[in-house]
Design a protein around this motif. Sequence first.
Motif, mmCIF file in Angstrom:
data_model
loop_
_atom_site.group_PDB
_atom_site.id
_atom_site.type_symbol
_atom_site.label_atom_id
_atom_site.label_comp_id
_atom_site.label_asym_id
_atom_site.label_seq_id
_atom_site.Cartn_x
_atom_site.Cartn_y
_atom_site.Cartn_z
ATOM 1 N N THR A 147 0.835 -1.212 0.000
ATOM 2 C CA THR A 147 0.000 0.000 0.000
ATOM 3 C C THR A 147 0.867 1.258 0.000
ATOM 4 O O THR A 147 0.412 2.326 0.365
ATOM 5 N N SER A 148 2.097 1.096 -0.424
ATOM 6 C CA SER A 148 3.035 2.216 -0.457
ATOM 7 C C SER A 148 4.079 1.946 -1.523
ATOM 8 O O SER A 148 4.353 0.788 -1.871
ATOM 9 N N THR A 149 4.693 2.992 -2.027
ATOM 10 C CA THR A 149 5.805 2.816 -2.966
ATOM 11 C C THR A 149 7.116 2.559 -2.239
ATOM 12 O O THR A 149 8.140 2.314 -2.880
ATOM 13 N N TYR A 167 10.800 1.754 -7.909
ATOM 14 C CA TYR A 167 9.434 2.167 -8.267
ATOM 15 C C TYR A 167 9.410 3.045 -9.513
ATOM 16 O O TYR A 167 10.178 4.009 -9.645
ATOM 17 N N CYS A 168 8.510 2.709 -10.411
ATOM 18 C CA CYS A 168 8.123 3.563 -11.529
ATOM 19 C C CYS A 168 6.776 3.039 -12.021
ATOM 20 O O CYS A 168 6.540 1.831 -12.011
ATOM 21 N N PRO A 169 5.851 3.900 -12.395
ATOM 22 C CA PRO A 169 4.553 3.429 -12.890
ATOM 23 C C PRO A 169 4.690 2.830 -14.284
ATOM 24 O O PRO A 169 5.468 3.327 -15.108
ATOM 25 N N VAL A 170 3.953 1.768 -14.543
ATOM 26 C CA VAL A 170 4.029 1.097 -15.835
ATOM 27 C C VAL A 170 3.508 2.007 -16.937
ATOM 28 O O VAL A 170 2.469 2.659 -16.797
ATOM 29 N N LYS A 171 4.220 2.032 -18.043
ATOM 30 C CA LYS A 171 3.743 2.637 -19.278
ATOM 31 C C LYS A 171 3.359 1.486 -20.217
ATOM 32 O O LYS A 171 4.222 0.855 -20.840
ATOM 33 N N ARG A 179 7.990 -4.650 -18.022
ATOM 34 C CA ARG A 179 8.751 -5.680 -17.317
ATOM 35 C C ARG A 179 9.499 -5.150 -16.098
ATOM 36 O O ARG A 179 9.869 -5.944 -15.228
ATOM 37 N N ASN A 180 9.711 -3.857 -16.021
ATOM 38 C CA ASN A 180 10.548 -3.329 -14.949
ATOM 39 C C ASN A 180 9.818 -2.399 -13.988
ATOM 40 O O ASN A 180 10.333 -2.123 -12.893
ATOM 41 N N CYS A 181 8.659 -1.907 -14.364
ATOM 42 C CA CYS A 181 7.940 -0.965 -13.513
ATOM 43 C C CYS A 181 6.800 -1.653 -12.779
ATOM 44 O O CYS A 181 6.503 -2.822 -13.015
ATOM 45 N N THR A 189 -0.084 -0.670 -4.537
ATOM 46 C CA THR A 189 1.070 -0.856 -5.411
ATOM 47 C C THR A 189 1.377 -2.348 -5.531
ATOM 48 O O THR A 189 1.077 -3.148 -4.642
ATOM 49 N N LEU A 190 2.017 -2.689 -6.637
ATOM 50 C CA LEU A 190 2.425 -4.076 -6.874
ATOM 51 C C LEU A 190 3.928 -4.081 -7.132
ATOM 52 O O LEU A 190 4.375 -4.057 -8.293
ATOM 53 N N PRO A 191 4.736 -4.077 -6.052
ATOM 54 C CA PRO A 191 6.194 -4.060 -6.208
ATOM 55 C C PRO A 191 6.671 -5.161 -7.145
ATOM 56 O O PRO A 191 6.319 -6.337 -6.976
ATOM 57 N N ASP A 192 7.475 -4.781 -8.121
ATOM 58 C CA ASP A 192 7.860 -5.650 -9.220
ATOM 59 C C ASP A 192 9.135 -6.422 -8.877
ATOM 60 O O ASP A 192 10.208 -5.832 -8.705
ATOM 61 N N VAL A 193 9.007 -7.743 -8.779
ATOM 62 C CA VAL A 193 10.154 -8.596 -8.446
ATOM 63 C C VAL A 193 11.136 -8.595 -9.613
ATOM 64 O O VAL A 193 10.745 -8.684 -10.789
ATOM 65 N N ASP A 194 12.413 -8.497 -9.309
ATOM 66 C CA ASP A 194 13.454 -8.517 -10.338
ATOM 67 C C ASP A 194 13.719 -9.968 -10.738
ATOM 68 O O ASP A 194 14.578 -10.647 -10.163
ATOM 69 N N THR A 195 12.985 -10.437 -11.728
ATOM 70 C CA THR A 195 13.089 -11.844 -12.134
ATOM 71 C C THR A 195 14.293 -12.107 -13.036
ATOM 72 O O THR A 195 14.438 -13.222 -13.558
ATOM 73 N N SER A 196 15.151 -11.115 -13.211
ATOM 74 C CA SER A 196 16.430 -11.367 -13.881
ATOM 75 C C SER A 196 17.545 -11.625 -12.875
ATOM 76 O O SER A 196 18.654 -12.023 -13.255
ATOM 77 N N ASN A 197 17.258 -11.442 -11.602
ATOM 78 C CA ASN A 197 18.240 -11.651 -10.542
ATOM 79 C C ASN A 197 18.482 -13.157 -10.363
ATOM 80 O O ASN A 197 17.538 -13.919 -10.136
#
Length: 542
Positions: A147-149, A167-171, A179-181, A189-197
């Motif tokens: 519920t927060s950035t 954090y960045c809003p999806v375009k 893929r990154n925002c 908010t839906l924090p985006d997991v870094d699936t390239s890690n």
Amino acid sequence: MMPFLPLLACIFQLTSTAFGATAEQWRGRSIYQILTDRFALPAGADPTTCDTGAQTWCGGTWNTIRENLDYIQDAGFTAIWISPVNQNYQGPRTAYGDPYHGYWMADITKLNDRFGKAEDLKALIDELHRRDMYIMVDIVVNNVMATSTEPDYSSYLFNDAAFYHNYCPVKYGNPDSERNCWMGDTRVTLPDVDTSNPSVIRAYGEWAKAFVEQWGVDGFRIDAAKHVEPDFWPKFCGPAGVFCIGEVYGDDVDLAASFQGPKALDSVLNYPMYGALQKAFMIPGSQNASALEEVLGEERRKFKDLTVLGNFLENQDLPRWHNSSVDPQSLYNAMAWTFMTDGIPIVYYGQEQGFSGIADPHNREPLWPSKYEKGASYRLIQQLNQLRNFLVRTTPEWLVDPVKVLSVNEFAIVIQKGYVVSVLTTIGSPPNGKATINAKTSFKPSTAMTDIITCHQWVIGASGLIQVEYSKGGVPIILVPSPDLAGSGMCGESLNVQRGGRVKGGLVSESESGVRGMREKRGGRGRWMGWGLGAFVGWALM
């Protein structure tokens, strides 16, 4: 080494082996999609208190799904897809309500106790397998929920900000941004997991393998799959050892096709064809049946395998078909396409009841007010499933025989898959004396055919020709050579399968009373006319 990784070995004390199914095995299944919270209530619960617009829990559980499986299996479905089973956000009500839907991921290694206990989920899966049905579980990998950035990551599997994109809003429409925002907004908010890690990849692969081995699920539906790099998915689905079908939202065939293959997913939901089905069958609409032929041709050139794509008309993210299309025949013809073309048919709960909710949250209605009645749409699904399951059982090559478009015009489209010819119209229920379509089939003249919807007889005309006139309204017609229905249990034929309480394998519906009732309620008469003419169509699924 990431601090959460040692926990995985403790979380999953494996006590059973995987039941996982392959793409080849899923190809022959038909799927009923369920939001766990909205399918069925426990005994004694008040059925009048679920307010769809309130965006909160209504009381469905894994146990109530298990207790009502007859309703699903009697319609002929051989698999279910249920909403995510993992722990969701736990906290005060948000600006968009509570996580009744299951998609607001918290700790993926834990179960969602709003839907029951571990033994309840296991009992559901065991009962499905006893019935020889498959279970597909929805999985959220791309993101968690906050519920927060600037959330506190300590309660998630990936418990440090280093494992997430900044954090960045999806375009939308920009692949890098998608893929990154972060999806969602600043309130949810839906924090985006870094699936390239590499550590994330390794941990997710270990979790997927352990989850399948522990619970014995047969497949994954992957939420927001296009928001993750395609080459991540083999590293996730490979260890899991199950069929994976992903959500790649949008009409872009190139984008959707890029997510199928050995370097991506087994399959995707067929959103491009969904768009074409809207153009062809929705009333009001363009009634452009040629869109189906165009998209089918493009998909055949670009996808690796059309026969495992997911065919659908509704889901939890889309308006109900009946909300956008006022004519019930538009649903029936579109639904016949999803069963009789290449791919795996998927029916979203409530579609068989003609639900009409607009987009989220009103497309997530409780099913119980319908009293699980087996009306016209339900009975049509029974027939479509019964024929498809019969073909799977007796003519498995039908599944991989590419569908062919025999004819298309402004009124209808005729397709042939194997020895099944489907004539689907865009005109809706009102009669149209000017509407007609001709098609040259692969059958010899005078071949006897049966329409499995009405059980009326047809005869193929000269040069393999059929002709359909819609002087009494437009319903789907599905023609099968009459001798090939032997043993199907349809249209007066005996049901020639081994029985053990239910049909072995769960592949043929025993609800013949429902099918008979559908035929007995029809009005109108049909006849075939000599050279090259088929039946005048005058039967409404009402």
